[in-house]
Write a protein that holds these residues in place. Sequence first.
Motif, short mmCIF file in Angstrom:
data_model
loop_
_atom_site.label_atom_id
_atom_site.label_comp_id
_atom_site.label_asym_id
_atom_site.label_seq_id
_atom_site.Cartn_x
_atom_site.Cartn_y
_atom_site.Cartn_z
N LEU A 1 0.85 -1.19 0.00
CA LEU A 1 0.00 0.00 0.00
C LEU A 1 0.88 1.24 0.00
CD1 LEU A 1 -2.98 1.04 0.32
CD2 LEU A 1 -2.52 1.10 2.79
N THR A 2 0.90 1.98 -1.10
CA THR A 2 1.79 3.13 -1.21
C THR A 2 1.06 4.46 -1.04
OG1 THR A 2 1.55 3.13 -3.62
CG2 THR A 2 3.40 1.89 -2.70
N ASN A 3 -0.27 4.46 -1.16
CA ASN A 3 -1.02 5.70 -0.98
C ASN A 3 -2.39 5.36 -0.40
OD1 ASN A 3 -3.15 5.50 -3.22
ND2 ASN A 3 -1.24 5.24 -4.38
N LEU A 4 -3.12 6.40 0.00
CA LEU A 4 -4.42 6.23 0.63
C LEU A 4 -5.54 6.77 -0.25
CD1 LEU A 4 -3.34 7.30 4.24
CD2 LEU A 4 -3.59 4.97 3.34
N ASP A 5 -5.29 6.80 -1.56
CA ASP A 5 -6.27 7.36 -2.49
C ASP A 5 -7.59 6.58 -2.49
OD1 ASP A 5 -4.32 9.16 -3.13
OD2 ASP A 5 -3.80 8.25 -5.06
N GLN B 1 -10.08 11.22 8.41
CA GLN B 1 -8.78 11.77 8.03
C GLN B 1 -7.75 10.65 8.18
OE1 GLN B 1 -7.71 15.81 9.23
NE2 GLN B 1 -5.80 15.00 10.04
N LEU B 2 -7.08 10.31 7.09
CA LEU B 2 -6.09 9.24 7.08
C LEU B 2 -4.74 9.84 6.72
CD1 LEU B 2 -8.19 6.55 5.14
CD2 LEU B 2 -7.93 6.79 7.62
N ASP B 3 -3.77 9.67 7.59
CA ASP B 3 -2.45 10.26 7.40
C ASP B 3 -1.37 9.19 7.42
OD1 ASP B 3 -3.31 13.08 7.49
OD2 ASP B 3 -3.77 12.65 9.59
N VAL B 4 -0.40 9.32 6.53
CA VAL B 4 0.76 8.42 6.52
C VAL B 4 1.73 8.86 7.61
CG1 VAL B 4 2.72 7.58 5.18
CG2 VAL B 4 0.51 7.97 4.05
N LEU B 5 2.10 7.93 8.49
CA LEU B 5 3.04 8.23 9.56
C LEU B 5 4.45 7.73 9.25
CD1 LEU B 5 0.96 7.34 12.76
CD2 LEU B 5 1.26 9.58 11.68
N SER C 1 7.11 8.24 -1.83
CA SER C 1 5.75 7.79 -2.13
C SER C 1 5.68 6.41 -2.77
CB SER C 1 5.06 8.81 -3.05
OG SER C 1 5.78 8.95 -4.27
N THR C 2 6.81 5.88 -3.25
CA THR C 2 6.79 4.55 -3.87
C THR C 2 6.99 3.43 -2.85
OG1 THR C 2 9.16 4.76 -4.33
CG2 THR C 2 7.62 5.42 -6.08
N ALA C 3 7.34 3.77 -1.62
CA ALA C 3 7.57 2.76 -0.58
C ALA C 3 6.26 2.40 0.12
CB ALA C 3 8.58 3.27 0.45
N PRO C 4 6.07 1.14 0.50
CA PRO C 4 4.83 0.74 1.18
C PRO C 4 4.66 1.45 2.53
CG PRO C 4 6.08 -1.18 0.43
CD PRO C 4 6.98 0.00 0.29
N ILE C 5 3.42 1.77 2.85
CA ILE C 5 3.10 2.44 4.11
C ILE C 5 3.24 1.45 5.27
CG2 ILE C 5 1.27 3.59 5.42
CD1 ILE C 5 0.15 4.54 2.70
#
Length: 209
Positions: free
Chosen positions: A59-63, A78-82, A92-96
């Motif tokens: 999963l690389t983004n939360l689109d 609200q979903l934020d990458v930590l 942005s290409t690395a998995p969350i």
Amino acid sequence: MKSYIHWICLFVPALMSMTTHPAISATSSLDLQVKETAGASRNAEIVRSGIPPPVELNLTNLDHACVRIENRTAVASQLDVLGRYNAGKSVSTAPIQWLLASFPATVSANQTTTYRLFFNDSTCSPSALSNTITVSQDASGITVNTGAASFRIGDGYTGLFSSIQISNSGSVIMGGATTIAVNGQEYGHVNLRDVTVKKGDLATAVTSP
């Protein structure tokens, strides 16, 4: 589809405790159970929790991520990458590796409501939180307005809050000095000289003296 459970516990309106179950396996969704334990019904109160998506999801983004309630109705969130696996958060290409989910939960007293986080669902139409929290700053302090109340921090005050104004009643609660007791002896601290907004978004306000 196998789902795992992530717990979010509500205790009092201003304090929330969250515990997590063991590692989540590769699954496209995750149950979020919000449990009310203080005996007071909650209506659209913000809850938040850190969640570790499995690396296997890539999963690389939360689109196409969203939160839905039991009947699969989308909930404003609200979903934020930590953080990301083996990379900086900005890659942005690395998995969350960790994400923060914040959303308003409605739970009856002493009951549990189940929500579900979908990591990557093409039918998701993310609905952003409304402007539930606003932060304003002037030369002497900061005002945090949650809608239900306004909290004033600063003004050279020695307490946690210089004042709290309740929105529906208009009443104002004045703060008291913050002290600590050590071996029966009380200690205070000097007046607050400066306050800085460390984080401010639609669901959170974090300040630092």
